[in-house]
Design a protein around this motif. Structure first.
Motif, short mmCIF file in Angstrom:
data_model
loop_
_atom_site.label_atom_id
_atom_site.label_comp_id
_atom_site.label_asym_id
_atom_site.label_seq_id
_atom_site.Cartn_x
_atom_site.Cartn_y
_atom_site.Cartn_z
N SER A 152 -12.86 50.45 -30.82
CA SER A 152 -12.06 51.07 -31.88
C SER A 152 -13.00 51.79 -32.84
CB SER A 152 -11.24 50.02 -32.63
OG SER A 152 -12.05 49.00 -33.17
N ALA A 153 -12.61 53.01 -33.19
CA ALA A 153 -13.35 53.79 -34.18
C ALA A 153 -12.71 53.58 -35.54
CB ALA A 153 -13.33 55.27 -33.81
N LEU A 154 -13.53 53.45 -36.58
CA LEU A 154 -13.04 53.09 -37.91
C LEU A 154 -13.34 54.21 -38.92
CD1 LEU A 154 -14.40 49.42 -37.94
CD2 LEU A 154 -12.10 50.18 -37.31
N PRO A 155 -12.48 54.35 -39.92
CA PRO A 155 -12.68 55.39 -40.95
C PRO A 155 -13.67 54.95 -42.02
CG PRO A 155 -10.65 54.23 -41.39
CD PRO A 155 -11.19 53.66 -40.11
N VAL A 156 -14.86 54.56 -41.57
CA VAL A 156 -15.93 54.12 -42.47
C VAL A 156 -17.15 54.97 -42.14
CG1 VAL A 156 -17.42 52.22 -43.16
CG2 VAL A 156 -15.03 51.77 -42.54
N PRO A 157 -17.73 55.66 -43.09
CA PRO A 157 -18.90 56.49 -42.80
C PRO A 157 -20.03 55.68 -42.20
CG PRO A 157 -18.03 56.99 -44.98
CD PRO A 157 -17.31 55.76 -44.51
N VAL A 212 -2.99 29.22 -26.68
CA VAL A 212 -2.72 29.32 -28.12
C VAL A 212 -3.97 28.96 -28.92
CG1 VAL A 212 -1.41 28.29 -30.03
CG2 VAL A 212 -0.25 28.89 -27.89
N ALA A 213 -4.65 27.91 -28.51
CA ALA A 213 -5.82 27.43 -29.25
C ALA A 213 -6.98 28.41 -29.21
CB ALA A 213 -6.27 26.08 -28.69
N GLN A 214 -7.09 29.21 -28.13
CA GLN A 214 -8.26 30.07 -27.96
C GLN A 214 -7.96 31.55 -28.20
OE1 GLN A 214 -9.80 29.10 -24.04
NE2 GLN A 214 -10.75 27.24 -24.78
N VAL A 215 -6.75 31.89 -28.58
CA VAL A 215 -6.40 33.29 -28.73
C VAL A 215 -7.28 33.95 -29.80
CG1 VAL A 215 -4.59 33.02 -30.50
CG2 VAL A 215 -4.45 34.89 -28.81
N GLY A 216 -7.68 35.19 -29.52
CA GLY A 216 -8.49 35.94 -30.47
C GLY A 216 -9.97 35.61 -30.43
N THR A 217 -10.41 34.91 -29.39
CA THR A 217 -11.82 34.52 -29.29
C THR A 217 -12.41 35.02 -27.97
OG1 THR A 217 -11.38 32.39 -28.20
CG2 THR A 217 -11.29 32.44 -30.61
N SER A 249 -15.99 45.55 -27.89
CA SER A 249 -15.90 44.15 -27.49
C SER A 249 -15.73 44.02 -25.98
CB SER A 249 -14.73 43.45 -28.20
OG SER A 249 -13.50 44.10 -27.93
N HIS A 250 -16.28 42.93 -25.47
CA HIS A 250 -16.16 42.56 -24.05
C HIS A 250 -15.68 41.13 -24.01
CE1 HIS A 250 -18.35 41.55 -20.03
NE2 HIS A 250 -17.11 41.97 -19.80
N SER A 251 -14.48 40.90 -23.51
CA SER A 251 -13.91 39.56 -23.51
C SER A 251 -12.90 39.43 -22.38
CB SER A 251 -13.25 39.26 -24.86
OG SER A 251 -12.94 37.89 -24.98
N GLY A 252 -12.43 38.21 -22.15
CA GLY A 252 -11.51 37.98 -21.04
C GLY A 252 -10.39 37.02 -21.41
N SER A 253 -9.95 36.25 -20.42
CA SER A 253 -8.77 35.40 -20.59
C SER A 253 -9.12 33.93 -20.86
CB SER A 253 -7.86 35.50 -19.36
OG SER A 253 -8.60 35.27 -18.17
N ARG A 254 -10.42 33.68 -21.16
CA ARG A 254 -10.84 32.35 -21.62
C ARG A 254 -10.54 31.26 -20.59
NH1 ARG A 254 -13.65 31.08 -24.20
NH2 ARG A 254 -13.21 30.32 -26.28
N HIS A 310 -8.70 40.86 -27.50
CA HIS A 310 -9.33 42.05 -28.09
C HIS A 310 -8.53 42.56 -29.29
CE1 HIS A 310 -12.42 42.91 -25.03
NE2 HIS A 310 -11.53 42.54 -24.12
N ASP A 311 -7.21 42.65 -29.12
CA ASP A 311 -6.35 43.13 -30.22
C ASP A 311 -6.66 42.40 -31.51
OD1 ASP A 311 -4.94 44.98 -28.71
OD2 ASP A 311 -3.25 43.65 -28.31
N LEU A 312 -6.71 41.07 -31.42
CA LEU A 312 -6.91 40.26 -32.62
C LEU A 312 -8.33 40.40 -33.17
CD1 LEU A 312 -4.90 37.05 -31.64
CD2 LEU A 312 -4.19 38.95 -33.11
N ILE A 313 -9.31 40.48 -32.29
CA ILE A 313 -10.70 40.65 -32.73
C ILE A 313 -10.83 41.94 -33.54
CG2 ILE A 313 -13.06 41.17 -31.94
CD1 ILE A 313 -12.42 39.28 -29.52
N HIS A 314 -10.33 43.04 -33.00
CA HIS A 314 -10.45 44.33 -33.67
C HIS A 314 -9.61 44.39 -34.93
CE1 HIS A 314 -12.64 46.78 -30.51
NE2 HIS A 314 -12.49 45.60 -29.94
N ALA A 315 -8.42 43.79 -34.88
CA ALA A 315 -7.55 43.79 -36.06
C ALA A 315 -8.18 43.00 -37.21
CB ALA A 315 -6.19 43.22 -35.71
N ARG A 316 -8.80 41.86 -36.90
CA ARG A 316 -9.43 41.04 -37.94
C ARG A 316 -10.56 41.80 -38.62
NH1 ARG A 316 -8.65 35.19 -37.59
NH2 ARG A 316 -10.58 34.99 -38.76
#
Length: 466
Positions: A152-157, A212-217, A249-254, A310-316
């Protein structure tokens, strides 16, 4: 009647004794030898027609023997592998080629390709692409089902976010390692956790709490989250040419995906007990069978769950910076797709390979200190519309840990201005092929449209941290 008469008819093993016992009873009933032999030939020709009477036991044994022969025939490997395309042959170790050769001998295989980052894996090599007919191979996907990339690209210089702040953000908002998850209020929710599919299989119901316990990791090994600089030489991705602060990010299904993989691999191996030992980890499930359909359902759920992580990692991270993403690119590289190959719909397994249909966006990372690339697929049919998923290992984990010096790796990171959090010697840049060499071997598979240069990287801790 005696055993010689029976064996001349072609009866074998236990069937000889059963045939002789039945023949003795028919003799006692007053039949002549020729009449009994004629009956035995009829039982031999159509055992399914004798479900009762004096020949019932013999017919059952003959049916069992026939089923065993059919099973052996269905699992028999071709005498030679089907031809397949290889990209970057000079970069690929012999072991990976040998594994691909075995995969191309499977009776269900119809086409295949090997990417330039290929190296030895379990069953299908990492970097292997395999098209089968009406069959799914759990280890053709791998243990980390749905392993994927997201940028994800961010609007931060670029330059506004300092190294120390980036370190703090990654330490606060990412988690790595087996069994690890966010706790209490830090744990987040995602729509994938509420899909009805979780209730449609006992296995999925059992694994829901783990998901549920590992989501976003993220897991261990080569999984990472990085801050870096995205450079676009030309306008693309909905952005102007230039440099952007980005997260890769590089991640999978835990643990959820790993247990799905192991469960269905066991079922596949039980289905093919006579398969050649060289192909044991390539045991398959018929896609039109109950277990094949169950794997397809669970696999696709694991793929969606991986992307949810990934969604949660980038959103956080974006939320912590107080911004919204400018654009996002993602792709899975451990999954199975239904795909038209020539005139036939086949089941295409990509185990460590990036989908590269014409115009399709994808991400090909390097190592913890080397650049990654945003690419657009060129739709090469001979590669089954695929490309590499990264640089690919040139040293196994044990070899890297035993041969690479920590100070050598630290010097490499310092030279490239990379700050590393976690990460073991087994994931050192020197353990990987040069990403530039890998890209050079697949110019007909993808076109590079952007380059991501990491500068703060977080990974799980290794057996010996860098």
């Amino acid at each position: 009647m005696n055993g010689k008469h029976i064996t001349k008819l072609g009866f074998e093993k236990k069937a000889v004794g059963l045939a002789l016992a039945a023949a003795t009873l028919r003799e006692k009933a007053g039949l002549e030898r020729d009449e009994i032999l004629a009956e035995l030939r009829q039982v031999q020709a159509n055992p399914a027609g004798y479900t009762g009477g004096v020949y019932e036991a013999l017919a059952a044994e003959l049916s069992a023997q026939r089923a065993e022969l059919d099973l052996k025939a269905s699992a028999a490997l071709r005498p030679a592998p089907l031809p397949y395309g290889v990209w970057g042959a000079d970069l690929i170790e012999p072991g990976a080629r040998s594994q691909m050769d075995v995969a191309m001998r499977l009776p269900v295989t119809r086409a295949g390709a090997l990417m330039p980052d290929a190296h030895v894996g379990y069953g299908l090599p990492i970097g292997g692409v395999l098209a089968t007919e009406n069959a799914v191979i759990p280890y053709g996907v791998g243990v980390d089902i749905g392993c994927s990339m997201m940028l994800s690209a961010l609007p931060v210089p670029v330059g506004q976010l300092g190294v120390e702040e980036a370190r703090a953000l990654l330490l606060r908002h990412t988690r790595f390692g087996a069994g690890v998850g966010f706790e209490g209020r830090d744990r987040e929710d995602h729509p994938v956790l509420h899909e009805s599919v979780w209730g449609e299989q006992p296995l999925l119901r059992h694994l829901h709490d783990k998901a549920v316990a590992q989501v976003g990791t993220s897991g261990s090994g080569n999984h990472f989250v990085e801050f870096g600089t995205l450079r676009l030489a030309e306008a693309d991705l909905g952005l102007e040419a230039g440099e952007y602060l980005a997260v890769l990010s590089h991640s999978g299904s835990r643990g959820f995906g790993a247990q799905v993989a192991n469960h269905f691999t066991t079922l596949a191996q039980r289905l093919h007990p006579t398969i050649d030992p060289a192909a044991k980890k390539l045991a398959w499930l018929p896609l039109d069978g109950e277990d094949g359909q169950a794997y397809w359902q669970a696999m696709n759920l694991a793929g969606r769950y991986a992307l949810a992580n990934h969604d949660l990692i980038h959103a956080r991270l974006a939320r912590a910076l107080g911004v919204r993403e400018l654009t996002r690119v993602s792709n899975s590289h451990n999954l199975v797709w239904k795909q038209q190959v020539g005139s036939q719909e086949l089941i295409v397994h990509r185990k460590g390979a990036t989908p590269a249909q014409a115009g399709q966006l994808g991400l090909i990372p390097g190592s913890m200190a080397d650049p990654g690339f945003v690419v657009r697929g060129l739709g090469q049919p001979a590669a089954l519309h695929s490309a590499s998923h990264g640089a690919g290992r040139q040293l196994g984990r044990k070899a890297a840990a035993s041969t690479l010096a920590k100070k050598e790796v630290q010097a490499y990171l310092k030279q490239r201005g990379v700050t590393l959090l976690g990460g073991g010697i087994d994931e050192a840049p020197q353990a990987y092929k040069r990403i530039e060499d890998v890209l050079a071997r697949q110019g007909d598979l993808v076109a590079v449209i952007g380059q991501f240069t990491p500068w703060v990287v977080r990974m799980d801790t290794g057996s010996e941290d860098v």
